[in-house]
Design a protein around this motif. Sequence first.
Motif, PDB file in Angstrom:
ATOM      1  N   TYR B  34       0.834  -1.199   0.000  1.00  0.00           N
ATOM      2  CA  TYR B  34       0.000   0.000   0.000  1.00  0.00           C
ATOM      3  C   TYR B  34       0.871   1.253   0.000  1.00  0.00           C
ATOM      4  N   TYR B  36       0.190   5.313   0.998  1.00  0.00           N
ATOM      5  CA  TYR B  36      -0.702   6.303   1.559  1.00  0.00           C
ATOM      6  C   TYR B  36      -0.009   7.662   1.549  1.00  0.00           C
ATOM      7  N   GLN B  38      -0.290  11.472   3.655  1.00  0.00           N
ATOM      8  CA  GLN B  38      -0.848  12.221   4.762  1.00  0.00           C
ATOM      9  C   GLN B  38      -0.443  13.681   4.593  1.00  0.00           C
ATOM     10  N   LEU B  44      -5.007   9.809   6.690  1.00  0.00           N
ATOM     11  CA  LEU B  44      -4.278   8.982   5.728  1.00  0.00           C
ATOM     12  C   LEU B  44      -5.145   8.722   4.509  1.00  0.00           C
ATOM     13  N   LEU B  46      -5.489   6.677   1.050  1.00  0.00           N
ATOM     14  CA  LEU B  46      -4.980   5.553   0.291  1.00  0.00           C
ATOM     15  C   LEU B  46      -4.787   5.982  -1.160  1.00  0.00           C
ATOM     16  N   TYR B  49      -2.861   0.371  -4.034  1.00  0.00           N
ATOM     17  CA  TYR B  49      -2.566  -0.871  -3.345  1.00  0.00           C
ATOM     18  C   TYR B  49      -2.393  -1.972  -4.373  1.00  0.00           C
ATOM     19  N   GLU B  59      -6.569   4.491  -6.242  1.00  0.00           N
ATOM     20  CA  GLU B  59      -7.708   5.016  -5.509  1.00  0.00           C
ATOM     21  C   GLU B  59      -8.016   6.470  -5.836  1.00  0.00           C
ATOM     22  N   LEU B  90       3.576   7.191   3.088  1.00  0.00           N
ATOM     23  CA  LEU B  90       3.805   5.987   3.879  1.00  0.00           C
ATOM     24  C   LEU B  90       3.536   4.752   3.035  1.00  0.00           C
TER      25      LEU B  90
END
Lengths: 113, 110
Positions: B34, B36, B38, B44, B46, B49, B59, B90
């Motif tokens: 994944y 992410y 922020q 967070l 997404l 993935y 996404e 992340l």
Amino acid sequence: AQKVTQAQTEISVVEKEDVTLDCVYETRDTTYYLFWYKQPPSGELVFLIRRNSFDEQNEISGRYSWNFQKSTSSFNFTITASQVVDSAVYFCALRARDDKIIFGKGTRLHILP
Amino acid sequence: SQTIHQWPATLVQPVGSPLSLECTVEGTSNPNLYWYRQAAGRGLQLLFYSVGIGQISSEVPQNLSASRPQDRQFILSSKKLLLSDSGFYLCAWSASPEAFFGQGTRLTVV
């Protein structure tokens, strides 16, 4: 669609007080997982707990406890006798069948000495 | 034991420059991976993935892309960065329901 709502943006409590962080989720799947993560100032996310949709038993780990209620789609997190080291951002998250892990917007917790 | 490596830790890039962030996992096979983002003071989001090599789900449509050239390698790229791409990125892996995160890359686009 999956959704996680953490209505409390920021909470401040005095050390040794108890505090509860709320989490409400939405999913149409009958099998899913719920999580709580802690993000200290360093930024890395630390996994705290997992609950699956078939296990509504509440859990206690030291000063931490979690209350999972499917009837209200809630997975709340309580810290008992809070300490300054508990200050962090806490995230609730949901994983359903599609393997996506969706996070709430987080609750920033300040524990005041 | 499983470990995840994400680098660099911090990055300052000019607008319009390319981006490549790499994440590798050790100690497990065929994990879900994944990415992410922020934004400052936010939750967070997404971005991508992957459940296997070459399988990427996006996404959020934007000027970022992801690739998984090897089982335990996940790369986030951009051809031209925007100011709005600034944030904390992340990477995470999962072989059980929960995910475990790398230390993150703090990207500032100037």
